[in-house]
Design an enzyme around this catalytic site. Structure first.
Site: not given
Ligand SMILES: CNC(=O)Nc1cc(-c2cccc(-n3cnc4cc(C(C)(C)C)ccc4c3=O)c2C)cn(C)c1=O
Length: 280
Positions: A33-34, A36, A39-40, A53, A144, A148, A162
């Site tokens: 997914g993606s 802030q 891409l992740v 990330k 935050d 979510r 995060d």
């Molecule tokens: C199916 N399994 C998974 O999808 N596992 C996982 C999904 C994600 C993931 C995927 C896409 C987007 C995000 N994401 C979401 N919210 C965020 C919010 C912020 C702030 C600064 C606004 C708080 C920063 C970065 C992010 C961010 O990268 C995450 C955490 C991360 N991790 C460790 C997993 O194991």
């Protein structure tokens, strides 16, 4: 040759960070997914599954983050999503995190609506309070906390993700409280009014997170604007008890939403109260 490879790799600016990851050790997989910062991806590193990330330069103040990374690497707890390391030897910089099989808590709740037992919901709140009590004891503010921003492991444990990362967000639509992307519905009054973040403002957000859990992932104040939410909070109105929440849990939510930060519980107190309800 061998002698030039330090025990720890050296990054661009010549410093030797023990959390620098060798790019060669990292295999990238499919997109998760993606967020802030961009891409992740799923990945494999040293025989374990990781979430990678890829940081879009225009989204994060990278230098500030690299300074902070040394602090964040030290934060380690079973209910926090662990940062394993960073790869800053090439662009884009990437951050390696422990992989959470079941994705984010808000999606997890919504896809299991109607099948979530009261015990499971209490256990989720307890998991988050454990992670947050650890951050509180380390003097670290999340800024935050919301469903979510929590993730679910393969054995259905909930971990906080995060934490502290909003400090590195460059999108000021997100960071200033008057703007559209600011999480007003999870923010304490003192945060909305003068950006005064503390563990007590994290406690307010935790109250809203408990409301999200017992409402199976429903959004708080769903059909109201941020401005309307601020006005109703100022007149003393609060989120109503979710149908599935026991009275004792709703009392904890209301305690988290006291106007004055000092009147709210600590995470240590919340952990104690939730653990005693869990053992009933
Ligand atoms: C199916 N399994 C998974 O999808 N596992 C996982 C999904 C994600 C993931 C995927 C896409 C987007 C995000 N994401 C979401 N919210 C965020 C919010 C912020 C702030 C600064 C606004 C708080 C920063 C970065 C992010 C961010 O990268 C995450 C955490 C991360 N991790 C460790 C997993 O194991």
């Amino acid at each position: 040759g061998l002698i030039t490879r330090l025990r720890h790799p050296v990054s661009q600016d010549g410093n030797c960070y023990q959390w620098e990851v060798e790019p060669e050790e990292l295999n990238l997989g499919q997109e998760l997914g993606s967020g802030q910062f961009g891409l992740v991806l799923e990945g494999r590193w040293r025989g374990r599954k990781v979430a990678v990330k890829m940081i879009k330069e225009e989204c994060m103040s990278e230098e500030e983050f690299k300074e902070e990374a040394r602090v964040m690497m030290k934060l380690s707890h079973s209910k926090l999503v662990q940062l394993f390391g960073i790869c800053s030897q090439h662009s884009p910089m990437c951050l390696l995190f422990e992989f959470m099989e079941n994705g984010c808590l808000s999606d997890y709740l919504r896809t299991r609506k109607g099948r979530l037992s009261p015990d499971l919901m209490l256990g989720m709140c307890l998991d988050v309070s454990e992670g947050m009590a650890y951050l509180e004891s380390s003097g670290f503010i999340h800024r935050d906390l919301a469903a979510r921003n929590c993730l679910v492991s393969k054995n259905n444990e909930v971990k906080v993700s995060d934490f502290g990362m909003t400090r590195f967000v460059l999108d000021d639509q997100y960071t200033s409280s008057q703007c559209s992307k600011f999480p007003v519905k999870w923010s304490a009054p003192e945060v909305i009014r003068y950006c005064k973040f503390s563990s007590k403002s994290d406690v307010w957000s935790f109250g809203v997170l408990m409301w999200e859990v017992y409402n199976e992932g429903r959004l708080p104040y769903e059909n109201r604007s941020n401005t309307e939410v601020v006005e109703s909070l100022n007149s003393g109105l609060r989120l109503l008890k979710p149908r599935l929440a026991p009275d004792a849990v709703y009392l904890l939510m209301e305690w988290c939403w006291k106007e004055k930060p000092d009147d709210r519980p600590t995470f240590a107190q919340l952990l104690h109260e939730l653990a005693s309800l869990y053992s009933l």
